[in-house]
Design a protein around this motif. Structure first.
Motif, mmCIF file in Angstrom:
data_model
loop_
_atom_site.group_PDB
_atom_site.id
_atom_site.type_symbol
_atom_site.label_atom_id
_atom_site.label_comp_id
_atom_site.label_asym_id
_atom_site.label_seq_id
_atom_site.Cartn_x
_atom_site.Cartn_y
_atom_site.Cartn_z
ATOM 1 N N LYS A 147 0.832 -1.202 0.000
ATOM 2 C CA LYS A 147 0.000 0.000 0.000
ATOM 3 C C LYS A 147 0.869 1.255 0.000
ATOM 4 O O LYS A 147 0.553 2.245 -0.667
ATOM 5 N N SER A 148 1.978 1.215 0.732
ATOM 6 C CA SER A 148 2.877 2.379 0.786
ATOM 7 C C SER A 148 3.653 2.562 -0.507
ATOM 8 O O SER A 148 3.728 3.664 -1.057
ATOM 9 N N THR A 245 4.342 11.664 -4.010
ATOM 10 C CA THR A 245 3.395 11.057 -3.079
ATOM 11 C C THR A 245 1.986 11.342 -3.577
ATOM 12 O O THR A 245 1.769 12.270 -4.367
ATOM 13 N N SER A 307 2.704 1.280 8.116
ATOM 14 C CA SER A 307 2.443 2.419 7.247
ATOM 15 C C SER A 307 3.052 3.698 7.811
ATOM 16 O O SER A 307 3.660 4.495 7.078
ATOM 17 N N ASN A 310 6.907 3.505 7.504
ATOM 18 C CA ASN A 310 7.267 3.761 6.101
ATOM 19 C C ASN A 310 7.229 5.247 5.796
ATOM 20 O O ASN A 310 8.122 5.797 5.126
ATOM 21 N N THR A 311 6.196 5.921 6.259
ATOM 22 C CA THR A 311 6.027 7.344 5.996
ATOM 23 C C THR A 311 7.166 8.152 6.598
ATOM 24 O O THR A 311 7.737 9.036 5.940
ATOM 25 N N PHE A 530 4.455 7.313 -3.756
ATOM 26 C CA PHE A 530 4.388 6.776 -2.400
ATOM 27 C C PHE A 530 3.092 7.210 -1.728
ATOM 28 O O PHE A 530 2.681 8.370 -1.845
ATOM 29 N N ARG A 531 2.452 6.271 -1.024
ATOM 30 C CA ARG A 531 1.244 6.605 -0.268
ATOM 31 C C ARG A 531 1.623 6.794 1.195
ATOM 32 O O ARG A 531 2.048 5.858 1.872
ATOM 33 N N LEU A 532 1.463 8.017 1.681
ATOM 34 C CA LEU A 532 1.756 8.334 3.066
ATOM 35 C C LEU A 532 0.691 7.739 3.986
ATOM 36 O O LEU A 532 -0.380 7.323 3.541
ATOM 37 N N PHE A 533 1.010 7.720 5.266
ATOM 38 C CA PHE A 533 0.058 7.211 6.252
ATOM 39 C C PHE A 533 -1.282 7.914 6.114
ATOM 40 O O PHE A 533 -1.354 9.123 5.921
#
Length: 674
Positions: A147-148, A245, A307, A310-311, A530-533
């Motif tokens: 997902k991230s 992002t 998540s 990762n962020t 990139f997908r942030l929290f």
């Protein structure tokens, strides 16, 4: 003396290259393979003990049958008799219910060689059946990573030696990934800082420059708190977050409005000064590695934890994406066709698909199956009555089954409750090919010795059993029984795999393991977003450790953590004298606070208990353990997992087992304790 090349097939980060030394047809020594670039000629203690593993007096020698189940009344039988019994049951159930849905298997990772997917291939070859889905170990984290990042990272673990800082978040490589420690040491010799974040003062934490002891399960709070400091200090790469992002504005608003640093400190048990220390690490303009351990995601909020980490890792390291190194695991097996796993069986005229059960609640869900119920279960490459949870559900399921077959090298607790037990081959007695979920080396596993007594590989069992079924009922299985192990391995080495590993044939692997090319380039792709929290599907803004306690939490106030130990992997290696020289009694570590509250002294016999069960153990009091944490390592004759129950998930097969969400109480042992 003959020398053969192998890969350790255990469910372990290292998947070590090893060499066997054979004299007069006997294994006399094992060593690390110096040509393997990850373990570089070294093994762990478990690896060096393999001679005791192969020639262990407790190893199963012949097929055996127990009548009645659980009685301990075992009788040696022939393989022919075993196959007849199994074939009779499969065919009878097929006739009774009109399909093979009443037959199923429960299999996981006792041997991660690609040819051990013969179990899946065997069942696929008879058409729709009942099978497990999911992964108890790491799938929650894998889902969060995808997902991230959009995919699993392929960072080379050897490159950790080039980092200027290494943040190990919830991993303990000094115990569970010993070969990675040399790359960490190399980095530290060049001046890198090692930071360990963990609720437990582990062996790895003892070697760190900075140890941050966090309250269990609150990792996302810490990550989001440091991310807030990065943003407020303007120490993040603005160009990166705006261009690469997908939800920067949403995340910025959430952190600004919802993350309160005082709340972060209260939840995590970590001071603001320590948050600022982490800020200085993640704002460095030089390479920093973040290693996220599997324990991080073994609770209800595990995906949010990963998540958030990762962020934080991606916001920091302002000098570019190539310095944002996040380690978790990777899917090296995705490069291969995995023909046994993906073998297509015959089409059923009515039943279109196999019936799937979440492996993390397999026993409970299997007991609920109807039309038809599950009646025959094949258990291979695992010991659910040691490594699973909710043993009561397993015990209930076993009473409902008509035939249980377990394939193993030793008489495990699961084998003890089976009707038939078939002796499995060790990896020195079979041919295979191995990849790792941590490093990027491809290894061949040669057959070096004859099987121990009548032991057989999963592939050989599949070939012979399916041939028996077809003798009884021509065309019942479409398993290609004529194919030898070498044939399956050659099919795995597709043109793309050969190119990726720079090999022309299997002969190259016989010369040495090979490193995968094109590693670690996914984050530098211009298409990377990139997908942030995200606040979506998380209770971060409302959960509080200081909320009013429930009745269950008052009755069982201690959180149970159950990490792996240095010399075992669950119940594996329990019969090795070199690895088991201490007392057989389980050990429970508790804090000075808990010991004082319960009147427990060092060395006392105690009892851990909750609604799921109880176990006896010897108390060890630790001044380093958080007040309300109790620690018991995996393995042992009375498995700690008896006290663990996994909550059913909305999406079966999409989350790991929540091993660390269990609460217990503790008291001094008394013969009248129930």
């Amino acid at each position: 003396m003959e020398i053969y090349r192998h890969a350790c097939p255990r469910n372990c980060f290292s998947t070590c290259g090893m060499l066997s030394y054979i004299e007069d047809g006997k294994l006399v020594k094992v060593s690390g393979d110096a040509k393997h670039g990850y373990n570089q000629g070294r093994l762990c203690a478990k690896g060096y003990a393999y001679t005791q593993y192969v020639y262990n007096p407790y190893r199963l020698k012949h097929p055996i049958r127990q009548t009645p189940r659980g009685s301990g009344n075992w009788k040696r039988i022939t393989w022919e008799e075993a196959y007849d019994c199994i074939a009779d049951k499969i065919l009878e159930l097929n006739e009774r219910y009109g399909s093979n849905l009443a037959s199923g298997y429960n299999k996981f990772s006792g041997n991660i060689g690609l040819l051990h997917y013969a179990v899946e291939g065997m069942f696929n070859s008879i058409g729709p059946h009942t099978k497990p889905v999911g992964n108890p170990c790491l799938i929650t984290g894998e889902q969060a990573m995808r997902k991230s990042f959009g995919q699993m990272n392929r960072m080379m673990p050897e490159k950790m030696a080039e980092m200027n800082a290494i943040v190990i978040w919830g991993a303990n490589p000094a115990v569970t990934n010993v070969h990675q420690m040399k790359f960490i040491l190399q980095a530290r010799q060049k001046g890198a800082k090692l930071i360990v974040i963990d609720p437990i003062f582990t062996r790895t934490a003892a070697t760190a420059d900075i140890f941050i002891q966090i309250n269990p399960g609150t990792d996302r709070w810490l990550a989001l708190g440091v991310a807030k400091l990065l943003i407020e200090s303007n120490m993040y790469d603005e160009e990166f977050v705006r261009n690469q992002t997908v939800n920067w504005e949403e995340f910025h608003q959430y952190v600004t409005e919802q993350v309160d640093l005082h709340e972060v400190c209260r939840e995590t048990g970590i001071s603001l000064d320590v948050l600022c220390e982490l800020l200085s690490i993640y704002s460095m303009p030089k390479p920093c590695a973040t290693w996220i351990g599997f324990g991080i995601q073994r609770n209800e909020n595990g995906g949010q934890n990963i998540s958030a980490i990762n962020t934080l890792a991606m916001l920091g390291c302002q000098s570019g994406q190539e310095n944002r190194c996040v380690y978790y695991s990777h899917s090296g097996i995705d490069d291969f066709p995995v023909n046994l796993l993906n073998h297509e069986g015959p089409v059923h005229p009515i039943v279109q698909h196999s019936r799937e059960i979440d492996i993390n609640n397999f026993a409970e869900n299997a007991s609920k199956l109807v039309e038809p119920p599950l009646k025959f279960l094949w258990i291979a490459l695992r010991n659910p009555l040691s490594q699973d949870q909710d043993f009561q559900a397993w015990e209930s399921l076993m009473k409902e089954l008509e035939l249980i077959v377990t394939v193993d090298l030793f008489m495990t607790k699961t084998a003890e409750m089976s009707d038939l037990v078939l002796p499995a081959a060790s990896h020195f007695e079979e041919m295979d090919v191995n990849v790792s979920y941590w490093h990027h080396w491809l290894s061949i596993n040669e057959k070096a010795i004859s099987p121990y007594y009548e032991a057989k590989s999963d592939l050989q069992i599949a070939r012979e059993l399916m041939e028996k079924l077809n003798e009884r009922f021509p065309g019942f299985s479409n398993f290609p029984s004529e194919r030898e192990p070498i044939d399956w391995i050659r099919e795995e080495l597709t043109p793309s795999v050969k190119k990726l590993y720079s090999i022309e044939s299997i002969d190259d692997l016989l010369e040495s393991p090979r490193l995968r090319g094109e590693e670690g380039k996914n984050l530098s792709s211009s298409a990377f977003k990139f997908r942030l929290f995200s606040e979506e599907n998380t209770d971060t803004s409302t959960y509080s450790m200081n909320r009013e306690k429930t009745d269950v939490e008052e009755s069982y106030p201690f959180q149970l953590l159950t990490p792996q130990s240095l010399l075992k992997i669950h119940s594996q290696y329990e019969a090795m004298p070199w690895l088991n020289q201490g007392a057989e009694q389980a050990v429970v570590e508790l804090s000075e606070y808990a010991a004082e509250k319960r009147g427990i002294l060092e060395g006392d016999k105690v009892e851990l208990f909750n609604p799921n069960g109880k176990i006896a153990a010897i108390a060890r009091i630790s001044r380093f353990l958080p007040q309300k944490v109790i620690l018991v390592n995996q393995a042992g004759k009375n498995p700690i997992n008896r006290l663990i129950a996994h909550k059913p998930q909305e999406n079966p097969g999409k989350s790991s087992m929540n091993f660390y969400d269990s609460s217990v109480n503790i008291r001094k042992w008394c013969e009248t304790n129930g």
